[in-house]
Design a protein around this motif. Structure first.
Motif, PDB file in Angstrom:
ATOM      1  N   ILE A  42      15.264   0.489  -6.985  1.00 34.86           N
ATOM      2  CA  ILE A  42      14.066   0.358  -6.140  1.00 34.86           C
ATOM      3  C   ILE A  42      13.850  -1.109  -5.781  1.00 34.86           C
ATOM      4  N   ASN A  43      13.925  -1.989  -6.791  1.00 35.32           N
ATOM      5  CA  ASN A  43      13.705  -3.415  -6.549  1.00 35.32           C
ATOM      6  C   ASN A  43      14.734  -3.985  -5.571  1.00 35.32           C
ATOM      7  N   ASP A  44      15.997  -3.564  -5.703  1.00 35.62           N
ATOM      8  CA  ASP A  44      17.039  -4.027  -4.786  1.00 35.62           C
ATOM      9  C   ASP A  44      16.731  -3.584  -3.355  1.00 35.62           C
ATOM     10  N   LYS A  45      16.306  -2.339  -3.210  1.00 32.90           N
ATOM     11  CA  LYS A  45      15.998  -1.801  -1.878  1.00 32.90           C
ATOM     12  C   LYS A  45      14.777  -2.510  -1.294  1.00 32.90           C
ATOM     13  N   VAL A  46      13.747  -2.721  -2.115  1.00 32.68           N
ATOM     14  CA  VAL A  46      12.545  -3.426  -1.669  1.00 32.68           C
ATOM     15  C   VAL A  46      12.914  -4.841  -1.213  1.00 32.68           C
ATOM     16  N   LEU A  47      13.777  -5.504  -1.974  1.00 34.32           N
ATOM     17  CA  LEU A  47      14.210  -6.859  -1.631  1.00 34.32           C
ATOM     18  C   LEU A  47      14.943  -6.882  -0.281  1.00 34.32           C
ATOM     19  N   GLN A  48      15.771  -5.868  -0.043  1.00 33.74           N
ATOM     20  CA  GLN A  48      16.473  -5.776   1.248  1.00 33.74           C
ATOM     21  C   GLN A  48      15.473  -5.716   2.405  1.00 33.74           C
ATOM     22  N   TYR A  49      14.455  -4.856   2.254  1.00 26.70           N
ATOM     23  CA  TYR A  49      13.447  -4.728   3.308  1.00 26.70           C
ATOM     24  C   TYR A  49      12.640  -6.018   3.445  1.00 26.70           C
ATOM     25  N   LYS A  50      12.335  -6.643   2.308  1.00 31.52           N
ATOM     26  CA  LYS A  50      11.558  -7.884   2.292  1.00 31.52           C
ATOM     27  C   LYS A  50      12.280  -8.986   3.069  1.00 31.52           C
ATOM     28  N   GLN A  51      13.603  -9.064   2.888  1.00 36.05           N
ATOM     29  CA  GLN A  51      14.387 -10.095   3.576  1.00 36.05           C
ATOM     30  C   GLN A  51      14.525  -9.783   5.072  1.00 36.05           C
ATOM     31  N   ARG A  52      14.521  -8.504   5.388  1.00 39.05           N
ATOM     32  CA  ARG A  52      14.721  -8.100   6.783  1.00 39.05           C
ATOM     33  C   ARG A  52      13.427  -8.158   7.605  1.00 39.05           C
ATOM     34  N   TYR A  53      12.306  -7.791   6.970  1.00 38.89           N
ATOM     35  CA  TYR A  53      11.024  -7.715   7.689  1.00 38.89           C
ATOM     36  C   TYR A  53      10.008  -8.629   7.016  1.00 38.89           C
ATOM     37  N   THR A  54       9.918  -9.868   7.482  1.00 37.85           N
ATOM     38  CA  THR A  54       9.056 -10.855   6.829  1.00 37.85           C
ATOM     39  C   THR A  54       7.576 -10.654   7.162  1.00 37.85           C
TER      40      THR A  54
END
Length: 103
Positions: A42-54
């Motif tokens: 979950i944390n890895d996926k959240v981080l991916q979205y966080k980096q993509r959509y600031t």
């Protein structure tokens, strides 16, 4: 009593971090690795979205991660259904072959 002690020994209190929050959980000892792995996914996926959509917030990232994982789950269930259907068809085909060969 000793029964109560056994139950306590079987339980584990852990804190799991998901998207910068900590969640205390009481779990079965044998589930710890699975739960920690799930939290990491979950944390890895959240981080991916966080980096993509600031311009989005943590709630948006969690929602998108949840949606992605449920879509994957549904895909897996569908694949399982197809595999079991294929197996049933192979079994049925085998039965039909043996009936036809008997005649």
């Amino acid at each position: 009593s000793t029964d109560h002690k056994w139950i306590m020994d079987d339980q584990l209190s852990i804190k799991v971090q998901i998207a910068e929050r900590f969640y205390p959980l009481k779990i079965k000892r044998e589930d710890e690795e699975k739960i920690r792995k799930a939290a990491k996914m979950i944390n890895d996926k959240v981080l991916q979205y966080k980096q993509r959509y600031t311009d989005k917030d943590a709630q948006d990232f969690m929602a998108m991660a949840a949606l992605q994982f449920v879509i994957n789950l549904l895909d897996c269930e569908q694949q399982q259904n197809v595999v079991s259907l294929e197996k049933e068809l192979v079994d049925l085909s085998g039965e039909l072959d043996s009936i036809l060969n008997e005649e």
